[in-house]
Enzyme design. Structure first.
Site, PDB file in Angstrom:
ATOM      1  N   ARG A 286       0.797  -1.232   0.000  1.00 37.32           N
ATOM      2  CA  ARG A 286       0.000   0.000   0.000  1.00 37.32           C
ATOM      3  C   ARG A 286       0.823   1.274   0.000  1.00 37.32           C
ATOM      4  O   ARG A 286       0.467   2.253  -0.653  1.00 37.32           O
ATOM      5  CB  ARG A 286      -0.845   0.031   1.280  1.00 37.32           C
ATOM      6  CG  ARG A 286      -2.109  -0.667   1.102  1.00 37.32           C
ATOM      7  CD  ARG A 286      -2.937  -0.536   2.324  1.00 37.32           C
ATOM      8  NE  ARG A 286      -4.026  -1.478   2.118  1.00 37.32           N
ATOM      9  CZ  ARG A 286      -4.946  -1.731   2.998  1.00 37.32           C
ATOM     10  NH1 ARG A 286      -4.908  -1.132   4.162  1.00 37.32           N
ATOM     11  NH2 ARG A 286      -5.907  -2.580   2.734  1.00 37.32           N
ATOM     12  N   HIS A 347      -5.373   6.085   6.853  1.00 41.16           N
ATOM     13  CA  HIS A 347      -6.197   4.880   6.987  1.00 41.16           C
ATOM     14  C   HIS A 347      -5.933   4.096   8.266  1.00 41.16           C
ATOM     15  O   HIS A 347      -6.858   3.667   8.939  1.00 41.16           O
ATOM     16  CB  HIS A 347      -5.924   3.999   5.771  1.00 41.16           C
ATOM     17  CG  HIS A 347      -6.784   2.784   5.682  1.00 41.16           C
ATOM     18  ND1 HIS A 347      -8.152   2.838   5.701  1.00 41.16           N
ATOM     19  CD2 HIS A 347      -6.464   1.466   5.555  1.00 41.16           C
ATOM     20  CE1 HIS A 347      -8.654   1.624   5.597  1.00 41.16           C
ATOM     21  NE2 HIS A 347      -7.650   0.776   5.522  1.00 41.16           N
ATOM     22  N   ARG A 382       1.764  -2.012   7.842  1.00 36.12           N
ATOM     23  CA  ARG A 382       0.790  -3.099   8.055  1.00 36.12           C
ATOM     24  C   ARG A 382       0.513  -3.837   6.757  1.00 36.12           C
ATOM     25  O   ARG A 382       0.242  -3.217   5.724  1.00 36.12           O
ATOM     26  CB  ARG A 382      -0.521  -2.505   8.572  1.00 36.12           C
ATOM     27  CG  ARG A 382      -1.629  -3.511   8.704  1.00 36.12           C
ATOM     28  CD  ARG A 382      -2.936  -2.837   9.040  1.00 36.12           C
ATOM     29  NE  ARG A 382      -3.479  -2.128   7.914  1.00 36.12           N
ATOM     30  CZ  ARG A 382      -4.740  -2.244   7.490  1.00 36.12           C
ATOM     31  NH1 ARG A 382      -5.580  -3.034   8.114  1.00 36.12           N
ATOM     32  NH2 ARG A 382      -5.161  -1.560   6.458  1.00 36.12           N
TER      33      ARG A 382
END
Ligand SMILES: Cc1cc2nc3c(=O)[nH]c(=O)nc-3n(C[C@H](O)[C@H](O)[C@H](O)COP(=O)(O)OP(=O)(O)OC[C@H]3O[C@@H](n4cnc5c(N)ncnc54)[C@H](O)[C@@H]3O)c2cc1C
Length: 546
Positions: A286, A347, A382
């Site tokens: 990401r 996020h 993450r």
């Protein structure tokens, strides 16, 4: 105005997302639980999770593979024991959810139905269990029903935890519950408990653009920090690459599963750009995708880029992503037939309150689980869909440890004074709160966002110091409202992110700075901070954890 003790329980759970509900249900098998939540029960990031929950499930998948993928994403900062615990215990926790009644999607066409496993960026196997694109709401629905039916869980909605109740007489402080604001009456009550767990989720609201719901204001993190708990790795904030770009849409997320199913990222002129940035192209981690979009937008002055899955069968897109499809249509975009404009948005908070493998913080009788905690699972980044799994595994681990400890030690909470509002008066200046909110969120976005620099961080540090002084002065002069409490907490979160980011003199994982563009071996350690005597965060020596 003084308030009497409103409530006493064995365990106080603060927050009703996945971590809080799971922990409350498990603890209630052995004692009385108060579950306090500042909105209605389902309102949480958990409820909005779309993509799903990562777990080793397929016949060709292995624990080692999931562990390796997590360690790779974490860029050298994961704690291996936490990764092993989450990955290896994950399937059991997922099976328990299924037994409770959570429906994950099955492969309908197979003769012997198996779970339909999605694939997301950074995963080398298909291992994402999902319920269409509404996985979170399905889990929250089932756990919510169980919580409401549990006789030993007292659910208290629309109550906001303000401050932890501490006993500082021992060598380490101990937590005996929290002061909690009843949002309907404005009164602050003492909720005493023999063990307290913060399951208050993340803090995306610290940024101007976020996928997070309004409840994500970092309250638990700020309370624990004020109480003296160790906090780590707040510089690692994940920006989701693809949120719907529309002036009226409140950062609606377009799940990564879309890219897992073949969606492509295009510039406004139609050119696909991700292959220029990473061999995995749209399935790159990401942070790589978010930085690539940020760079395309900044370099060419685009307002957004486009996510395009229109090459797949339109009927399948509508069936597989009903909620995303419906939501995009509300804003005039048909995901099944046309590219949809997207931008990155804050996020996920990878750092948080430092915990050990039992979810214990550095404060006695205080636990933390879910996004509010820093267990060491995520390191510097993450891996997609690992967070719901972490909330389940650590929610359960915390419950197990609390139950054992409370059975071994039956000491009741010592007396604590009621909340004292002193000479505070009702605020007539709510514009002060909204101005400070806007200011923090905007400079955090501009100066402490996807790409940082020493100069931008220094500007942010000066501004947050000034605002912190103002907020501190104002806070104690007026009766606390939820907006003011949340503002104070978000300011603390901003201060922690800035302090951790300034301390890291390299680019690693989610932290990118133009002044130190590469990772450095000497910087391969956690950033652990604690509140100093001036209220500002003090970095602890390398190697400090709990
Ligand atoms: C749009 C979106 C999509 C996502 N998709 C995925 C996904 O597909 N897979 C995945 O693994 N992760 C996903 N995530 C991340 C994941 O949803 C969260 O990390 C996870 O749900 C956090 O769970 P939690 O229990 O820690 O906190 P939350 O679910 O955020 O719950 C926090 C709770 O604490 C309450 N609370 C906060 N402060 C207070 C206070 N002061 N007093 C009382 N109550 C308080 C809140 O009201 C809420 O009930 C997504 C997140 C978002 C926002």
């Amino acid at each position: 105005m003084h308030a009497s003790v409103a409530l006493q329980s064995d365990v106080l759970v603060i927050g009703s997302g996945l971590a809080g509900m799971l922990c409350a249900l498990r603890c209630a098998e052995h004692g009385r639980v108060a579950l306090v939540t500042k909105d209605r029960l389902p309102e949480s990031s958990s409820a909005y999770a779309q993509g799903g929950i990562a777990s080793v499930w397929g016949a060709d998948d292995t624990f080692e593979s999931h562990i390796d993928d997590t360690l790779t994403a974490g860029a050298g900062l994961c704690r291996r024991d936490a990764v092993e615990a989450v990955v290896r215990e994950g399937p059991d926790r997922v099976r328990e959810l299924i037994a409770l009644g959570v429906h994950f999607d099955l492969n309908a066409d197979s003769e012997h139905p198996t779970y339909d496993l999605g694939r997301e960026g950074g995963h080398s196997h298909r291992r994402i269990l999902h319920a269409l694109d509404q996985t979170g709401s399905e889990m929250v629905r089932v756990l919510g029903e169980a919580v409401r039916a549990a006789p030993d869980v007292q659910l208290i909605e629309n109550h906001l935890a303000v401050e932890l109740i501490l006993d500082r007489r021992g060598s380490t402080p101990a937590c005996w519950g929290a002061y909690v604001l009843d949002k309907a009456t404005g009164r602050i009550h003492r909720f005493l408990a023999r063990a307290t767990i913060l399951c208050t989720g993340g803090s995306g609201k610290v940024y101007l653009y976020t996928s997070n719901p309004d409840v994500a204001t970092g309250d638990g993190l700020a309370m624990a920090y004020r109480a003296g708990a160790r906090v780590a790795n707040m510089e690692f904030f994940q920006f989701h690459p693809t949120c719907l770009y529309h002036p009226q849409a409140k950062s609606f997320l377009l799940t990564e599963a879309l890219r897992g199913e073949g969606a492509l990222l295009r510039r406004p002129d139609g050119e696909r750009f991700m292959p220029r940035y990473h061999p995995l192209a749209e399935l790159a981690p990401r942070d790589v995708v978010a930085r690539a979009i940020d760079s395309e937008m900044k370099e060419h002055g685009f307002d957004s880029v486009y996510l395009d899955i229109s090459h797949r069968d339109a009927a399948w897109v509508r069936t597989r992503f009903p909620s995303v499809h419906r939501h995009c249509l509300e804003y005039g975009f048909d995901l099944a037939t046309q590219p949809v404009p997207v931008v990155p948005a804050a996020h996920y908070q990878c750092g948080g309150i430092v915990t050990d493998l039992q979810a214990r913080t550095s404060i006695g009788r205080l636990y933390a689980a879910g996004e509010v905690a820093c267990t060491g699972l995520h390191g510097a980044n993450r891996l997609a869909s690992n967070s719901l799994l972490e909330a389940l595994v650590f929610g359960q681990r915390a419950a197990t440890h609390m139950i054992d400890s409370l059975q071994a030690d039956r000491t009741p909470p010592p007396p604590h004074p009621p909340w004292d509002t002193g000479a505070a008066t009702t605020s007539t200046e709510s514009v002060v709160v909204s101005q400070d909110w806007d200011e923090i969120r905007r400079f955090m976005w501009n100066y402490v966002g996807i790409v940082r620099s020493n100069q931008r961080l220094e500007r942010a540090r000066k501004r947050i110091t000034l605002l912190q002084d103002e907020i501190h002065g104002y806070y104690w002069n007026v009766l606390p409202s939820s907006d003011l409490i949340e503002l104070r907490n978000i300011a603390t979160v901003a201060e922690l992110i800035i302090a951790c980011a300034s301390h890291r003199r390299e680019s690693r994982g989610l932290h990118t700075t133009i002044d130190y563009p590469e990772p450095r071996a000497s910087e391969q350690h956690d950033t652990v901070v604690q509140r100093g005597s001036s209220r500002a965060p003090i970095p602890l020596p390398t190697g400090s954890w709990r």
